[in-house]
Motif scaffolding. Sequence first.
Motif, PDB file in Angstrom:
ATOM      1  N   ALA A  97       0.348  20.507 -45.894  1.00  0.00           N
ATOM      2  CA  ALA A  97       0.018  19.107 -46.148  1.00  0.00           C
ATOM      3  C   ALA A  97      -1.271  19.029 -46.945  1.00  0.00           C
ATOM      4  CB  ALA A  97      -0.127  18.336 -44.836  1.00  0.00           C
ATOM      5  N   THR A  98      -1.388  17.989 -47.763  1.00  0.00           N
ATOM      6  CA  THR A  98      -2.603  17.684 -48.503  1.00  0.00           C
ATOM      7  C   THR A  98      -3.059  16.287 -48.113  1.00  0.00           C
ATOM      8  OG1 THR A  98      -1.967  19.072 -50.383  1.00  0.00           O
ATOM      9  CG2 THR A  98      -3.614  17.368 -50.787  1.00  0.00           C
ATOM     10  N   LEU A  99      -4.299  16.174 -47.646  1.00  0.00           N
ATOM     11  CA  LEU A  99      -4.845  14.885 -47.248  1.00  0.00           C
ATOM     12  C   LEU A  99      -6.043  14.569 -48.125  1.00  0.00           C
ATOM     13  CD1 LEU A  99      -3.978  16.508 -44.334  1.00  0.00           C
ATOM     14  CD2 LEU A  99      -4.225  14.146 -43.591  1.00  0.00           C
ATOM     15  N   ILE A 100      -6.056  13.358 -48.700  1.00  0.00           N
ATOM     16  CA  ILE A 100      -7.067  12.984 -49.684  1.00  0.00           C
ATOM     17  C   ILE A 100      -7.730  11.674 -49.270  1.00  0.00           C
ATOM     18  CG2 ILE A 100      -7.501  12.468 -52.121  1.00  0.00           C
ATOM     19  CD1 ILE A 100      -4.814  13.932 -52.695  1.00  0.00           C
ATOM     20  N   GLY A 101      -9.014  11.736 -48.960  1.00  0.00           N
ATOM     21  CA  GLY A 101      -9.797  10.547 -48.687  1.00  0.00           C
ATOM     22  C   GLY A 101      -9.368   9.773 -47.456  1.00  0.00           C
ATOM     23  N   THR A 102      -8.714  10.417 -46.502  1.00  0.00           N
ATOM     24  CA  THR A 102      -8.244   9.724 -45.303  1.00  0.00           C
ATOM     25  C   THR A 102      -9.360   9.638 -44.264  1.00  0.00           C
ATOM     26  OG1 THR A 102      -7.343  11.835 -44.522  1.00  0.00           O
ATOM     27  CG2 THR A 102      -5.833  10.339 -45.623  1.00  0.00           C
ATOM     28  N   THR A 103      -9.224   8.678 -43.337  1.00  0.00           N
ATOM     29  CA  THR A 103     -10.250   8.505 -42.308  1.00  0.00           C
ATOM     30  C   THR A 103     -10.152   9.556 -41.212  1.00  0.00           C
ATOM     31  OG1 THR A 103      -8.842   6.903 -41.180  1.00  0.00           O
ATOM     32  CG2 THR A 103     -10.484   6.027 -42.683  1.00  0.00           C
ATOM     33  N   ASN A 104      -8.999  10.190 -41.090  1.00  0.00           N
ATOM     34  CA  ASN A 104      -8.828  11.340 -40.207  1.00  0.00           C
ATOM     35  C   ASN A 104      -7.938  12.340 -40.932  1.00  0.00           C
ATOM     36  OD1 ASN A 104     -10.022  10.314 -37.493  1.00  0.00           O
ATOM     37  ND2 ASN A 104      -8.595   8.700 -38.094  1.00  0.00           N
ATOM     38  N   GLY A 105      -7.993  13.577 -40.462  1.00  0.00           N
ATOM     39  CA  GLY A 105      -7.118  14.594 -41.012  1.00  0.00           C
ATOM     40  C   GLY A 105      -5.912  14.785 -40.118  1.00  0.00           C
ATOM     41  N   VAL A 106      -5.930  15.847 -39.299  1.00  0.00           N
ATOM     42  CA  VAL A 106      -4.891  16.078 -38.296  1.00  0.00           C
ATOM     43  C   VAL A 106      -5.495  15.740 -36.942  1.00  0.00           C
ATOM     44  CG1 VAL A 106      -3.522  17.683 -39.632  1.00  0.00           C
ATOM     45  CG2 VAL A 106      -5.458  18.556 -38.347  1.00  0.00           C
ATOM     46  N   ARG A 107      -4.801  14.889 -36.185  1.00  0.00           N
ATOM     47  CA  ARG A 107      -5.429  14.272 -35.026  1.00  0.00           C
ATOM     48  C   ARG A 107      -4.464  14.193 -33.844  1.00  0.00           C
ATOM     49  NH1 ARG A 107      -7.510   7.997 -35.005  1.00  0.00           N
ATOM     50  NH2 ARG A 107      -5.572   7.785 -36.201  1.00  0.00           N
ATOM     51  N   ILE A 108      -5.023  14.376 -32.641  1.00  0.00           N
ATOM     52  CA  ILE A 108      -4.330  14.065 -31.395  1.00  0.00           C
ATOM     53  C   ILE A 108      -5.192  13.052 -30.662  1.00  0.00           C
ATOM     54  CG2 ILE A 108      -3.438  14.955 -29.206  1.00  0.00           C
ATOM     55  CD1 ILE A 108      -3.190  17.698 -30.555  1.00  0.00           C
ATOM     56  N   LYS A 109      -4.593  11.913 -30.275  1.00  0.00           N
ATOM     57  CA  LYS A 109      -5.381  10.857 -29.642  1.00  0.00           C
ATOM     58  C   LYS A 109      -4.659  10.353 -28.389  1.00  0.00           C
ATOM     59  CE  LYS A 109      -3.607   7.480 -33.040  1.00  0.00           C
ATOM     60  NZ  LYS A 109      -3.924   6.342 -33.912  1.00  0.00           N
ATOM     61  N   THR A 110      -5.388  10.319 -27.269  1.00  0.00           N
ATOM     62  CA  THR A 110      -4.844   9.858 -25.998  1.00  0.00           C
ATOM     63  C   THR A 110      -5.843   8.925 -25.323  1.00  0.00           C
ATOM     64  OG1 THR A 110      -5.758  11.621 -24.601  1.00  0.00           O
ATOM     65  CG2 THR A 110      -3.712  12.106 -25.757  1.00  0.00           C
ATOM     66  N   TRP A 111      -5.304   7.983 -24.574  1.00  0.00           N
ATOM     67  CA  TRP A 111      -6.122   7.060 -23.799  1.00  0.00           C
ATOM     68  C   TRP A 111      -6.473   7.675 -22.452  1.00  0.00           C
ATOM     69  CZ3 TRP A 111      -6.994   1.719 -25.209  1.00  0.00           C
ATOM     70  CH2 TRP A 111      -6.362   1.320 -26.389  1.00  0.00           C
ATOM     71  N   GLN A 112      -7.629   7.291 -21.908  1.00  0.00           N
ATOM     72  CA  GLN A 112      -7.940   7.637 -20.531  1.00  0.00           C
ATOM     73  C   GLN A 112      -6.976   6.908 -19.598  1.00  0.00           C
ATOM     74  OE1 GLN A 112     -12.057   7.895 -19.142  1.00  0.00           O
ATOM     75  NE2 GLN A 112     -12.696   7.285 -21.206  1.00  0.00           N
ATOM     76  N   GLY A 113      -6.693   7.532 -18.452  1.00  0.00           N
ATOM     77  CA  GLY A 113      -5.826   6.916 -17.460  1.00  0.00           C
ATOM     78  C   GLY A 113      -4.362   7.247 -17.636  1.00  0.00           C
ATOM     79  N   GLY A 114      -4.006   7.896 -18.730  1.00  0.00           N
ATOM     80  CA  GLY A 114      -2.613   8.254 -18.952  1.00  0.00           C
ATOM     81  C   GLY A 114      -2.213   9.501 -18.182  1.00  0.00           C
ATOM     82  N   HIS A 115      -0.942   9.837 -18.293  1.00  0.00           N
ATOM     83  CA  HIS A 115      -0.391  11.027 -17.640  1.00  0.00           C
ATOM     84  C   HIS A 115       0.568  11.707 -18.620  1.00  0.00           C
ATOM     85  CE1 HIS A 115      -1.815   9.435 -13.721  1.00  0.00           C
ATOM     86  NE2 HIS A 115      -1.445   8.268 -14.224  1.00  0.00           N
ATOM     87  N   GLY A 116       0.940  12.956 -18.289  1.00  0.00           N
ATOM     88  CA  GLY A 116       1.866  13.680 -19.145  1.00  0.00           C
ATOM     89  C   GLY A 116       1.158  14.729 -19.974  1.00  0.00           C
ATOM     90  N   TYR A 117       1.690  15.000 -21.179  1.00  0.00           N
ATOM     91  CA  TYR A 117       1.120  16.079 -21.987  1.00  0.00           C
ATOM     92  C   TYR A 117       1.450  15.916 -23.459  1.00  0.00           C
ATOM     93  CZ  TYR A 117       5.948  17.753 -21.511  1.00  0.00           C
ATOM     94  OH  TYR A 117       7.322  17.845 -21.518  1.00  0.00           O
ATOM     95  N   ALA A 118       0.607  16.555 -24.277  1.00  0.00           N
ATOM     96  CA  ALA A 118       0.881  16.854 -25.680  1.00  0.00           C
ATOM     97  C   ALA A 118       0.671  18.357 -25.801  1.00  0.00           C
ATOM     98  CB  ALA A 118      -0.055  16.086 -26.602  1.00  0.00           C
ATOM     99  N   LYS A 119       1.744  19.100 -26.078  1.00  0.00           N
ATOM    100  CA  LYS A 119       1.632  20.556 -26.028  1.00  0.00           C
ATOM    101  C   LYS A 119       2.488  21.209 -27.100  1.00  0.00           C
ATOM    102  CE  LYS A 119       5.346  21.447 -22.667  1.00  0.00           C
ATOM    103  NZ  LYS A 119       5.700  22.079 -21.377  1.00  0.00           N
ATOM    104  N   ASN A 120       2.150  22.483 -27.347  1.00  0.00           N
ATOM    105  CA  ASN A 120       2.845  23.294 -28.354  1.00  0.00           C
ATOM    106  C   ASN A 120       2.875  22.571 -29.702  1.00  0.00           C
ATOM    107  OD1 ASN A 120       4.181  25.418 -29.519  1.00  0.00           O
ATOM    108  ND2 ASN A 120       6.191  24.892 -28.688  1.00  0.00           N
TER     109      ASN A 120
END
Length: 423
Positions: free
Chosen positions: A293-316
């Motif tokens: 991927a090529t990212l140009i002038g973006t406010t984020n690049g590659v990101r994982i974002k979660t809220w506090q209080g949640g449950h579960g997972y982001a994995k692999n």
Amino acid sequence: MTIQFLLFSFLVFLFNNGASSYVPSQDLTSNSLAEAPSFHTRYHPNSDEQDVFNVDDYGAKADGTDDREAFKGAWEAACNSTADTTVLLVPRNKTYLLRPLVFNGPCEAKSVTVKIKGNLKAPSDRSDWSNYWIKFRYVKHLTVKGGGKLDGSGQIWWQHSCKINRTLPCTDAPTALMFYQCKHLRVSNLTSKDSQQIHVVFSHCSHVEALHLTIRAPLWSPNTDGIHLTSTRNMKISDCFIGTGDDCISIVNGSKHVHVNNIVCGPGHGISIGSLGANNSRAHVSNVHVEKATLIGTTNGVRIKTWQGGHGYAKNIHFQDIFMCNVSNPIIINQNYCDSKIPCYQQNSAVAVREVTFKNIRGTSATDISVNFNCSSTVPCKHIELEDISLVSSDTFTSSSSCINVNSTESGSVFPSCNTKRN
């Protein structure tokens, strides 16, 4: 600014001329290829066996009046045909005005192709809208392609957004193109511009290909994500050019086995997993591979974002062979995400983030913190791997890292490193 514009234009030229690799990268490993989902093309028929249903034959005028009923008629004929393969044709060199429209399945035809060669335009009147503009649901073996353009007329919606006018209440705007519970789906060679909100949504779909899509909206347009996945599995996104006012690609709860390859992103908010776990909800995302991927002038690049209080997972989750140009927050995991007018309070539970790899990510950062891991104190990020990272300043400051509550390992040359304390 001139140098960035020239680089941007050069990348667009390469992309539009079929460049297969416009990102400095290493060869993909055999393991990464083995983990990529497989896709079958048995539902893409021989053209000799197709029955064609032209929307003009069902009363479409392309004269600025609403052509929805003609499109519905052509779809019902194509979908209910006893032929193995049918085509709904939108002729080239014409622009059809469409009010919100649903293409319902299941279909009698074994496969249906929607060839959008002309242009579709959404009405600017907000009085007759649902939460979508064009929606396909319960359709199997569907192809949507043709080289045409979908114009969402989003400006009328953006000016009524609370993110543009903070005196207004926050309300949802329609999604331009939505696929719901579709299986064996291929969407290719289309342009989507100025969506009301999200451009393309895949919800509860499986065995999907999205390729050679161009998605455009201004940087300031609110919530105009390019491609959004929710509860979708076995998906391939490749060779797309996306520049919007929000995430180029967003992958949220219930999605798994997603392979993203050869993407140009900018402007926008980057490529995101999440947000996950809002309102103390449970979320699961797994087996996501983002490569070349090529990212140009973006406010984020590659990101994982979660809220506090949640449950579960982001994995692999794997981010590999990615080039950044003047990107704020090039690498970021944020388990304390809060997009709310009301401040978020500290909570003990969180969506677990683990088994995440960042490999061969290079380029320039527009902020001083190029690697930012802001993880939960009670559910820290685990098994985070950094390999061959080089993110330098695009200005005069020194590129650095901020790594809080994270269990990480590093190999190869890694700069900035989580093992080096920030001055």
